[in-house]
Design an enzyme around this catalytic site. Sequence first.
Site, PDB file in Angstrom:
ATOM      1  N   ASP A  22       0.943  -1.255   0.075  1.00  0.00           N
ATOM      2  CA  ASP A  22      -0.126   0.108  -0.118  1.00  0.00           C
ATOM      3  C   ASP A  22       1.018   1.281  -0.130  1.00  0.00           C
ATOM      4  O   ASP A  22       1.727   1.364   0.847  1.00  0.00           O
ATOM      5  CB  ASP A  22      -1.022  -0.113   1.273  1.00  0.00           C
ATOM      6  CG  ASP A  22      -1.769   1.124   1.500  1.00  0.00           C
ATOM      7  OD1 ASP A  22      -1.908   1.989   0.389  1.00  0.00           O
ATOM      8  OD2 ASP A  22      -1.905   1.613   2.719  1.00  0.00           O
ATOM      9  N   ASP A  26      -4.220   3.839   2.808  1.00  0.00           N
ATOM     10  CA  ASP A  26      -5.481   3.769   3.222  1.00  0.00           C
ATOM     11  C   ASP A  26      -5.816   1.974   3.512  1.00  0.00           C
ATOM     12  O   ASP A  26      -6.802   1.731   3.924  1.00  0.00           O
ATOM     13  CB  ASP A  26      -6.536   3.872   2.013  1.00  0.00           C
ATOM     14  CG  ASP A  26      -5.981   2.934   0.566  1.00  0.00           C
ATOM     15  OD1 ASP A  26      -5.071   2.056   0.875  1.00  0.00           O
ATOM     16  OD2 ASP A  26      -6.718   3.182  -0.453  1.00  0.00           O
ATOM     17  N   ASP A  30      -1.948  -1.136  -3.569  1.00  0.00           N
ATOM     18  CA  ASP A  30      -2.315  -0.321  -4.725  1.00  0.00           C
ATOM     19  C   ASP A  30      -1.203  -0.462  -5.945  1.00  0.00           C
ATOM     20  O   ASP A  30      -0.028  -1.186  -5.663  1.00  0.00           O
ATOM     21  CB  ASP A  30      -2.668   1.182  -4.500  1.00  0.00           C
ATOM     22  CG  ASP A  30      -1.407   1.856  -3.593  1.00  0.00           C
ATOM     23  OD1 ASP A  30      -0.354   1.370  -3.781  1.00  0.00           O
ATOM     24  OD2 ASP A  30      -1.921   2.534  -2.617  1.00  0.00           O
ATOM     25  N   ASP A 192     -10.060 -15.416 -16.423  1.00  0.00           N
ATOM     26  CA  ASP A 192     -10.770 -16.061 -15.218  1.00  0.00           C
ATOM     27  C   ASP A 192     -12.169 -17.055 -15.741  1.00  0.00           C
ATOM     28  O   ASP A 192     -12.759 -16.307 -16.634  1.00  0.00           O
ATOM     29  CB  ASP A 192     -11.567 -14.628 -14.487  1.00  0.00           C
ATOM     30  CG  ASP A 192     -11.952 -15.229 -13.221  1.00  0.00           C
ATOM     31  OD1 ASP A 192     -11.156 -15.338 -12.248  1.00  0.00           O
ATOM     32  OD2 ASP A 192     -13.439 -14.845 -12.948  1.00  0.00           O
ATOM     33  N   GLU A 243      -7.771 -20.150 -16.405  1.00  0.00           N
ATOM     34  CA  GLU A 243      -8.419 -20.804 -15.311  1.00  0.00           C
ATOM     35  C   GLU A 243      -9.417 -21.778 -15.791  1.00  0.00           C
ATOM     36  O   GLU A 243     -10.646 -21.088 -15.951  1.00  0.00           O
ATOM     37  CB  GLU A 243      -8.938 -19.689 -14.298  1.00  0.00           C
ATOM     38  CG  GLU A 243      -9.269 -20.557 -12.931  1.00  0.00           C
ATOM     39  CD  GLU A 243     -10.517 -19.626 -12.181  1.00  0.00           C
ATOM     40  OE1 GLU A 243     -10.147 -19.759 -11.059  1.00  0.00           O
ATOM     41  OE2 GLU A 243     -11.238 -18.794 -12.781  1.00  0.00           O
TER      42      GLU A 243
END
Length: 492
Positions: A22, A26, A30, A192, A243
């Site tokens: 991060d 927050d 990211d 996915d 996947e």
Amino acid sequence: MADVEWWRSAVIYQVYPRSFADSDGDGVGDLPGVTGKLAYLADLGVDAVWLSPFYRSPMVDGGYDVADHRDVDPVFGTLSDFDGMLAEAHKVGLKVIVDIVPNHTSDQHPWFQEQRRDQYVFRNGRGERPPNDWQSLFGGPAWTRVADGSWYLHLFDPGQPDLNWRNPQVRDEFDAILRFWLDRGVDGFRVDVAHGMIKAEGLPDLGRNTVLPYFDQEEVHEIYRAWRKLIDSYPGERMTVAEVFDSEPDRVARYVAGDELHQAFNFDFLEAPWDPAVLRGVIDASLEAAGNVGAPTTWVLSNHDRRRHVTRFGGGLTGLRRARAAALLMLGLPGSAYVYQGEELGLPEVLDLPDEVRVDPQWIRSGGREPGRDGCRVPLPWEGDAPPFGFSPARRSWLPMPPEWAAATVAVQRDDPDSMLNLYRKALRLRRPAREFAWRPAPDGVLCFETERFLVAANLGGSPVPLPTAPVLASSPLTDELPPDTTVWIRT
Ligand code: GLC
């Protein structure tokens, strides 16, 4: 490594962006956080990074509910953060693969918000009952009713309506999404639920069927043949990894036949217990199925959906020792390997997350019966003595980190020559592309094979066995024998 078909033997590191690093305090990882750690990944010695979704998303399913496929969610940064990350990755020699989620969108996607019903799978119910008996993979019915009384299909959360891939507009939209990221310079895509996009005609009841009417329909292969043409029209060696869940390796292999995708995850390997006979069978079946279609095999021990393998293999010191042995077993095999963030630190599953911090829809929709996947998604410990261990400049992380991870931070492990981190570093430095494979005779409980690089011997039995020659790398200290739960690489 030469660029030609680099993916055939690549080691690909999975970044789960929420939990990697991060930068802005927050408590959620990211993209600038990823950029800041690319030097770490280059030093680790992996070839590529696969990032789980960072697109605009209400985060009902950790970003696998995409509301805008062409933008970065503000929690992860901006498109220009992405470009900066990609440029820096390429500068340090890392390829970048992004996730593409074609089976469904978020219910916040403009198409769903605008009630574009032809893009989704809407049907009338049977009286008050849903159109058929399909169940969501996260629990409960796979259908949700809307105001006009009709129902929409969602194989996952109600916040993830399934797209209608028989609608050419959906296909065109995804072609445009692929181009958007290819134009930005990505090196590939992780697809996915790659087997899920086409549902059986008529949406038949599942009843007692063992062949799922929502998976692996013939028409799905057409989509990948078209994608392959599109991807091959771009310069450079770009790749895709699917996947696909199917218990038949030959059915999975169809997705990686020459004119479709490049690789598929090897979930049979991930699911295998620490058992020499089972592992041997999985290795044979995987090599054969991929070999039949000229695709590379892949290997994977953990990911963001599964219990971490240190824990699966028994937890504690046993789990760690086996995870070390498993790493050298996996990285010694020919083909390509996937490393899930934190496995290079030997992180276990976090089993005792308090209920009130859990956010995984699998946990929520099963009413807490399924532990869900939060325990493998706890942020990475980078440095320091107390949570969040350098993960975030703030005091918090979106999931709490166990205080005992003070002993597992990157900073601690970097200085310890015998750490898991240094085992991965050494292995990745020694590892070279291999294509040949042959089993060698070995005592009971020992898996022993030879590639053009190494003789690999993994002792999964209960007692030590003699070692032929001194190895170049061992997963645990050796006597003059190969102790249980230990793998060695011997130069051939
Ligand atoms: C895949 C992802 C998983 C997600 C699901 C629905 O299995 O790996 O995290 O929940 O698809 O998108």
